[in-house]
Write a protein that holds these residues in place. Sequence first.
Motif, mmCIF file in Angstrom:
data_model
loop_
_atom_site.group_PDB
_atom_site.id
_atom_site.type_symbol
_atom_site.label_atom_id
_atom_site.label_comp_id
_atom_site.label_asym_id
_atom_site.label_seq_id
_atom_site.Cartn_x
_atom_site.Cartn_y
_atom_site.Cartn_z
ATOM 1 N N ILE A 65 52.761 86.137 13.227
ATOM 2 C CA ILE A 65 51.378 86.348 13.651
ATOM 3 C C ILE A 65 51.100 87.840 13.522
ATOM 4 O O ILE A 65 51.854 88.659 14.039
ATOM 5 C CB ILE A 65 51.149 85.873 15.101
ATOM 6 N N VAL A 66 50.033 88.178 12.808
ATOM 7 C CA VAL A 66 49.667 89.576 12.604
ATOM 8 C C VAL A 66 48.289 89.778 13.235
ATOM 9 O O VAL A 66 47.349 89.042 12.940
ATOM 10 C CB VAL A 66 49.628 89.943 11.107
ATOM 11 N N ILE A 67 48.192 90.779 14.119
ATOM 12 C CA ILE A 67 46.945 91.053 14.837
ATOM 13 C C ILE A 67 46.522 92.487 14.560
ATOM 14 O O ILE A 67 47.346 93.400 14.590
ATOM 15 C CB ILE A 67 47.126 90.878 16.360
ATOM 16 N N LEU A 112 42.320 93.671 9.254
ATOM 17 C CA LEU A 112 43.646 93.615 8.628
ATOM 18 C C LEU A 112 43.613 93.828 7.124
ATOM 19 O O LEU A 112 44.556 94.373 6.553
ATOM 20 C CB LEU A 112 44.309 92.256 8.907
ATOM 21 N N PHE A 113 42.544 93.394 6.471
ATOM 22 C CA PHE A 113 42.516 93.438 5.017
ATOM 23 C C PHE A 113 41.613 94.537 4.473
ATOM 24 O O PHE A 113 41.248 94.536 3.304
ATOM 25 C CB PHE A 113 42.113 92.074 4.453
ATOM 26 N N GLY A 114 41.274 95.483 5.323
ATOM 27 C CA GLY A 114 40.498 96.632 4.861
ATOM 28 C C GLY A 114 41.334 97.482 3.913
ATOM 29 O O GLY A 114 42.569 97.403 3.911
ATOM 30 N N PHE A 135 39.069 91.549 16.327
ATOM 31 C CA PHE A 135 40.412 91.563 15.755
ATOM 32 C C PHE A 135 40.562 90.416 14.768
ATOM 33 O O PHE A 135 40.017 89.323 14.982
ATOM 34 C CB PHE A 135 41.468 91.405 16.856
ATOM 35 N N ASP A 136 41.311 90.680 13.711
ATOM 36 C CA ASP A 136 41.764 89.613 12.823
ATOM 37 C C ASP A 136 43.095 89.109 13.361
ATOM 38 O O ASP A 136 43.929 89.899 13.821
ATOM 39 C CB ASP A 136 41.975 90.139 11.401
ATOM 40 N N VAL A 180 46.553 80.920 8.124
ATOM 41 C CA VAL A 180 45.189 80.804 8.620
ATOM 42 C C VAL A 180 44.766 82.173 9.153
ATOM 43 O O VAL A 180 45.558 82.868 9.790
ATOM 44 C CB VAL A 180 45.103 79.750 9.754
ATOM 45 N N LEU A 181 43.526 82.549 8.872
ATOM 46 C CA LEU A 181 42.977 83.809 9.364
ATOM 47 C C LEU A 181 41.816 83.519 10.303
ATOM 48 O O LEU A 181 40.884 82.808 9.939
ATOM 49 C CB LEU A 181 42.494 84.680 8.196
#
Length: 195
Positions: free
Chosen positions: A105-107, A111-113, A125-126, A149-150
């Motif tokens: 899990i990435v918080i 996140l994809f900027g 938050f993503d 899943v995002l």
Amino acid sequence: MAILIDSRSDETATPLKLSIRWRRIFSNGREWDRNGEMAIGLYIGDEPIFSPAVFDSGFMRGLQLRPGEFCGDSDYCEILRDIPRALKTGERTVIEDFICLFTRIVIGPDLFGPAPKADPEARFFDVLVIIDHGGRWHGPAVGSGGPAVLLGVTRNALEQFWRDLVSEALDPSVCDEVSRERLAKEFNAEDANER
């Protein structure tokens, strides 16, 4: 059970949902040793997001997982420390098991900027959930990368998600007495309300 709902969905769309419930929390007797076994569910509304064909049904039944759930571990119950750290610092935080990687899990904000930066004041938050093991994709032909899943969530929703995880972690039906005492000292009700 702690539930996080994607806030980016419009009013007519069925939202993505992440659920985490503790299957059990136990100690092996060492003071620092608290291990958590989780069930991580991914849903569109109340329906599992992935077709039953992606699940290893025998493996899932053996772990007493519900439809849509995958297993996850949290050595030392680190997820209870990782989420507040992500909220406090606004840094990209990766939550994964140290020993056997089932899920990741990435918080973080954005996140994809092109150049993600820490933002302690972030309001959104993503949350990226990657299932590394537990389905039919796992094996030498495909490797360990599974579905992902995002979700986009508000700070308030992520804080409530964390409070629900702490509350369930202290439930005697999932947590042994030694672990519960240790977790209660570290995450007492007052701390949970302040974070």
